[in-house]
Design an enzyme around this catalytic site. Structure first.
Site, PDB file in Angstrom:
ATOM      1  N   SER B 154       0.823  -1.202   0.000  1.00 46.81           N
ATOM      2  CA  SER B 154       0.000   0.000   0.000  1.00 46.81           C
ATOM      3  C   SER B 154       0.862   1.261   0.000  1.00 46.81           C
ATOM      4  CB  SER B 154      -0.917  -0.005   1.223  1.00 46.81           C
ATOM      5  OG  SER B 154      -1.837  -1.064   1.132  1.00 46.81           O
ATOM      6  N   GLY B 187       3.779 -10.204 -11.886  1.00 51.10           N
ATOM      7  CA  GLY B 187       3.328 -11.028 -13.007  1.00 51.10           C
ATOM      8  C   GLY B 187       4.365 -11.056 -14.111  1.00 51.10           C
ATOM      9  N   ARG B 325     -33.924 -24.318 -12.895  1.00 47.32           N
ATOM     10  CA  ARG B 325     -33.909 -25.244 -11.767  1.00 47.32           C
ATOM     11  C   ARG B 325     -35.236 -25.209 -11.014  1.00 47.32           C
ATOM     12  NH1 ARG B 325     -31.144 -29.569  -9.508  1.00 47.32           N
ATOM     13  NH2 ARG B 325     -31.165 -29.473  -7.240  1.00 47.32           N
ATOM     14  N   THR B 440      -7.544  -6.527  -3.445  1.00 51.61           N
ATOM     15  CA  THR B 440      -6.333  -6.039  -2.773  1.00 51.61           C
ATOM     16  C   THR B 440      -5.207  -5.657  -3.730  1.00 51.61           C
ATOM     17  OG1 THR B 440      -5.621  -8.346  -2.387  1.00 51.61           O
ATOM     18  CG2 THR B 440      -6.778  -7.242  -0.602  1.00 51.61           C
ATOM     19  N   GLU B 442      -3.728  -3.601  -7.263  1.00 54.28           N
ATOM     20  CA  GLU B 442      -3.992  -2.253  -7.781  1.00 54.28           C
ATOM     21  C   GLU B 442      -4.607  -1.380  -6.681  1.00 54.28           C
ATOM     22  OE1 GLU B 442      -3.547  -0.337 -10.470  1.00 54.28           O
ATOM     23  OE2 GLU B 442      -2.335  -1.784 -11.588  1.00 54.28           O
ATOM     24  N   ASP B 444      -5.180  -1.710  -2.191  1.00 57.66           N
ATOM     25  CA  ASP B 444      -6.058  -2.381  -1.238  1.00 57.66           C
ATOM     26  C   ASP B 444      -7.331  -1.550  -1.073  1.00 57.66           C
ATOM     27  OD1 ASP B 444      -6.268  -4.319   1.285  1.00 57.66           O
ATOM     28  OD2 ASP B 444      -6.899  -2.304   1.887  1.00 57.66           O
TER      29      ASP B 444
END
Lengths: 676, 676
Positions: B154, B187, B325, B440, B442, B444
């Site tokens: 953060s 990533g 359903r 959380t 990009e 929090d």
């Protein structure tokens, strides 16, 4: 008195004896068994590494299950006559402790011993028990519990699978008439099961007569031979990958003219003679069905216990991390602020900790009740029907609350741990996905709450629940003016607890005020519900109209159920506080109980205000009192999670066991050296 | 006007043109692009089968990303000068549409083109853009976005990684001083990335002088060579398996004396001359930092859009199933009750459908705002600082609401689909776990809501946000008597919408009443917050005291932010209703908007009652009106989800696409034949 070696030391200023005292409360009647299992350090290894493919996962869990069987983990709940310990409550507790290891393993063990073995135990004759249970326990006969069908999950009474008796051969013929009648989500089916308890509509008649339907019964049907080959007429498909619990091999079962001997009908509540004559000790088909379901109530209670355990583990991980993690520079000082010092973080975690405490106590009482009733019955004693109904109602309600609590707790804990919480090594993600199905299996929670509410209205009257939708609506509507359920003894408890508390000036932290407030809400919502359902009474009301009246009140009905259950849970917490003899521990538990009670009030403050039960000023005071309690309890967070007594080696998550703390410490040293 | 071929037909009695009209509203300014992408039937194949091991998963996603690159999916947002389309808004929309395919693929594409490419675009010079962006777009240069550190998520301004300029060689030396300074959750790092944008504390000085720190900057650092071998000095560890998004290879990066040429500093906002002299167009280090962060706001807005898309998909699946359903015998008739006919089921799903509509409209406005501001700036125009701050605040707030909404919606949808919802083939489990991290990453969500509240108090004053914890507290406290944020134009809108609505007798379905109620709550909570923070003013207050005052008001602060955002979202929904020209569609949208607005009131009814904003009677009326709206909208559920325009071939879930419906139909036929 020192804490056992395997329990981590507390870091708060409260002594270890307080941790022990609180833990003793939380452990309940089977604390000896919990300690016995805690001693097994290897439990921490009973966990599957994430990221493996489904087949490998299933194989690993199968092997671990064999290890549990070899270690005698299965024996607790089975009758001593077949080599068990005859300890019903102990079986629930030992199952629950597996939640700290691996949930796939736990659920797989629950399928084998709780559901498959449990059904043979509950619905089978002593001969059938003696024949099958030893090989169920030692896992030489892996089995399935074939109740749910694709088309019928909540409405099990309407299953379509049939067992038709053929007097010519003395066999039952098992059939799956439609796709939607397949037994679905059946654990152990896709890979390991050799036999299934299959719930069927039973048809039989003496030779020459037209077969008659006798309602739902359970039949043992072999699925695979010793070599694992699927038997003729049995069709098994794999349910495939699931959100979680991928160590459990769920599948669909269909039967096409499968023949099993007459002796395979589990016949405690109904049997078919060689000539096809049906007989049962219970005349009413409906009552027989609900008696059989009632005998299986342990499954629901086990899931509930597991949910509480999973929530305890998640809170242990998240609160340990919240005490280690720092973020943003501390004002005017060196270093950064510990995240648990932020009110927002306390607000996220501490009320959930309080609720998990409350549910733990309620769960413990539920297990005791189950144990006492079933032990009494096994010993040949007669059990009051109302007590059995009360047990079923509590099991339904506490299961709903505990499993929703687990879902919420684990989710909040995951978010509270940020990116770390998302890594599988820290377990929260796996806990979430593995427990997610708890809210809908062993009874859909919403349907369970309706059961609770209907029970409240009908006072668990004898015929209740044994009716179709319209019948239920009419029955409930008929009851509403005449009876109201036997209440829990909240009133008396409130009086007893009043004691030293303030006189007329009711205080927020006065337990008797809290109880009365919740009790009053329960009473009022129930009375209101009764008024709303009244117009559905009588045969003169059309079915559509009756359903519409019932349906329009459904949210009210669910609210009534929750109101009742909140009271029940608070009651259990108060009793636990009363029973605590260590004064420091007692005071700590009282504060947690206050936080739970006031959180319940805050969450439903709209209702309390709407109905003039609290003033606007008091409502605001509740919110500030909760903030104060968070502040008060914050230094004791570690004590409170240590009291869960989860052995260090079982916790596993690096963010909770020091690895991450060391990284943080280094960072702090670095910051300090930069500033210095 | 016929619906496009790929959009499933509505089954309600509303004509297809109404579906089209509503869809047009939902699609917003980039409806042409949405239609273009909808035309790609092969999008439905861009999905990874569940239950595979992590390495296989990563490889599959990597291959699909190459396919997207080859198809030109990346071009939308990049400048025309380097071969892009220069369409900022379009890039967010095209990213968002990937949420319907596979979320690992989406996030991986977001890392490559949104974060890695986006950082070069936002922080690099035109030369740097020309040099790198073409190979970013065609994936010949896979890259990472190295911002978050293990110890700083953060609080990014406090990252510890350093880049120190060495005038002797004309290079930056990149170092990771501690374990907690490792770039984490990055990533593309564990497997595919060749280069990273690394956020560092920049140190430099002309030769001979002691290096000075210039705050956070971004440097391009090569990670691997062409063959994929990790370069010397670079240390990469795998973050391992995660709760979801396992097609994305997240990892930790550490740098040990890694040298990169001076030209690798992304130098739009600050550069180092060959001799080591630092220069920047922005004098204040803090302002520079927040300007750079502000330039990266698209990432947050993209996540928000993706969350809305995921919620739409979940609702499409759950509501289709809820219409197919059946469970429990229908009273007095043949067959069983469709589960969406139960009020409890409507109550679960329809208010969430309404909120998802509302967030869709708010998201669309946010994307337009982003597009207009950034396009204007790219064209060399000057952008009013307040508009930029407003954009950042909205991005923070809408991202928090949308991602929490997605978490809740998907969870409720999963439970509403019972056991089917737990099977991976029905996608809800995967949607849940893949989107879970959105709350959380990009930013929090809790921290983002605090940003929103601080912005409201400070009126986005120039220096805001550029301060440490204590500075922020003091600054906010200083502001609170002087300025209050520029409000959204809710008041004027309320007047405009008043129109034909009742005079003094305010009605629940009067849009202007709804708006004023929310507007008033926002005003009141903000005023109250201001009063609570006032005592923290002035240098005379000790840092500890100031922090305590601020911390005690944290829940109030978060509530203020939510109150503000609810108004903003309602505002967007009302504008969308106003802009709708088809009268039937408009009326339908108005009912959904009413359901949203009243749900907001119901959820916070405790506050409205506490503060005398609504009477007890009105509060109860809100609840019954919501029930009525559920009843009214129930027949239009299919229309409302059809208007999301998710092509049939993209939906994938068997319970939503007929396979399961066929099973049910069979079951009904079976029941009927048994009764007949």
């Amino acid at each position: 008195m020192a804490a056992p070696l395997s329990v981590p030391p507390s870091t708060s200023d409260v002594s270890a004896s307080v941790v022990d005292a609180v833990r003793h409360s939380l452990d309940g009647r089977w604390s000896w068994l919990r300690d016995e299992i805690r001693g097994r350090e290897d439990f921490g290894d009973l966990r599957v590494e994430p990221g493996i493919d489904t087949e490998t996962h299933r194989q690993r869990v199968w092997e671990m299950l064999g290890q549990l069987a070899a270690d005698g983990h299965a024996v607790h709940g089975f009758p001593t006559a077949v080599g068990g310990r005859g300890d019903i409550g102990g079986s629930v507790v030992s199952f629950e402790m597996l939640a700290f290891a691996d949930l796939s393993l736990q659920v797989k063990s629950g399928v084998q011993w709780g559901l498959f073995g449990g059904a043979i135990q509950a619905l089978g004759s002593p001969e059938q028990q003696a024949r099958y249970l030893p090989s169920v326990m030692d896992l030489s006969l892996p089995g399935c519990f074939g109740m749910t069908e694709t088309g019928h999950g909540s409405d099990v009474q309407s299953v379509h699978t049939t067992a038709t008796y053929d007097p010519a051969t003395g066999e039952f013929v098992i059939d799956t008439p439609t796709e939607s009648a397949k037994k679905d989500y059946i654990g152990n089916a896709a890979r390991d099961g050799r036999m299934a308890v299959v719930f069927v509509q039973l048809w039989s008649a003496p030779a020459g007569e037209v077969p008659a339907r006798h309602g739902v019964h359970a039949v043992l049907v072999p699925l695979r031979d010793e070599a694992g080959t699927v038997l003729p007429g049995v069709e098994i498909t794999d349910d495939g990958h699931k959100e979680g619990l991928n160590g459990v091999d769920n599948g669909r079962l269909a039967f096409h003219g499968v023949r099993v001997p007459r002796e395979n009908l589990l016949d405690r509540y109904g049997s078919v003679a060689a000539d096809g004559t049906y007989s049962s000790s219970i005349d009413s088909e409906n009552r027989r069905f609900f008696t059989m379901l009632g005998a299986l109530v342990r499954g629901r209670i086990s899931v509930s216990g597991s949910a509480v355990g999973a929530a305890q583990l998640a809170l242990t991980i998240a609160l340990r991390y919240a005490e280690a993690r720092r973020q943003f520079a501390a004002p005017g000082g060196d270093g950064e602020i510990v995240v648990l010092d932020y009110l927002a973080h306390q607000r996220k975690l501490l009320p959930l900790l309080a609720r998990t405490y409350a549910l733990r106590f309620a769960q413990n009482e539920l297990v005791e009740m189950l144990h006492d009733i079933q032990t009494e019955r096994e010993a040949g004693g007669s059990v009051d029907e109302n007590r059995q109904r009360e047990l079923e109602s509590r099991a339904a309600g506490i299961k709903a609350l505990s499993t929703w609590n687990a879902t919420e707790v684990i989710q909040v804990c995951r978010e509270a741990c940020g990116g770390q919480g998302y890594l599988s090594e820290n377990r929260l993600g796996t806990l979430r996905t593995d427990t997610d199905v708890f809210t809908t299996f062993e009874g859909d929670n919403t349907v369970l709450l309706q059961l609770v509410a209907k029970g409240l209205i009908s006072g668990y009257a004898d015929d209740f629940g044994n009716l179709d939708t319209l019948g239920t609506i009419r029955f409930v509507a008929d009851q509403v003016l005449d009876t109201v359920a036997e209440r829990t003894s909240l009133h008396q408890l409130a009086e007893r607890l009043r004691g030293a508390a303030a006189g007329d000036d009711e205080e927020l932290l006065d337990a008797s005020w809290q109880i009365k407030l919740l009790d009053d809400r329960e009473q009022h919502t129930l009375d209101g519900l009764v008024r709303r359902l009244r117009p559905a009474r009588g045969k003169g009301v059309s079915p559509d109209k009756a359903f519409a009246i019932f349906n329009r009140a459904q949210d009210h009905l669910l609210h009534s159920a929750r109101a009742h259950l909140d009271g029940l849970v608070l009651d259990a917490f108060n009793r636990a506080c009363e029973a605590q003899t260590d004064p420091t521990a007692r005071q700590l538990m009282r504060s947690v109980c206050d936080l739970f009670a006031l959180s319940v009030v805050e969450q439903d403050k709209g209702w309390f205000l709407e109905h003039g039960r609290i003033s606007a000023a008091r409502s605001k005071a509740v919110t500030s009192e909760i903030n104060k309690l968070c502040h008060t309890l914050r230094p004791h967070a570690r004590t409170l999670i240590d009291a869960f007594g989860i052995p260090e080696s079982w916790i596993g998550a690096p963010i909770a066991t020091g690895a991450e703390t060391r990284r943080q410490d280094e960072a702090i040293a670095h910051t300090a050296s930069q500033r210095g």
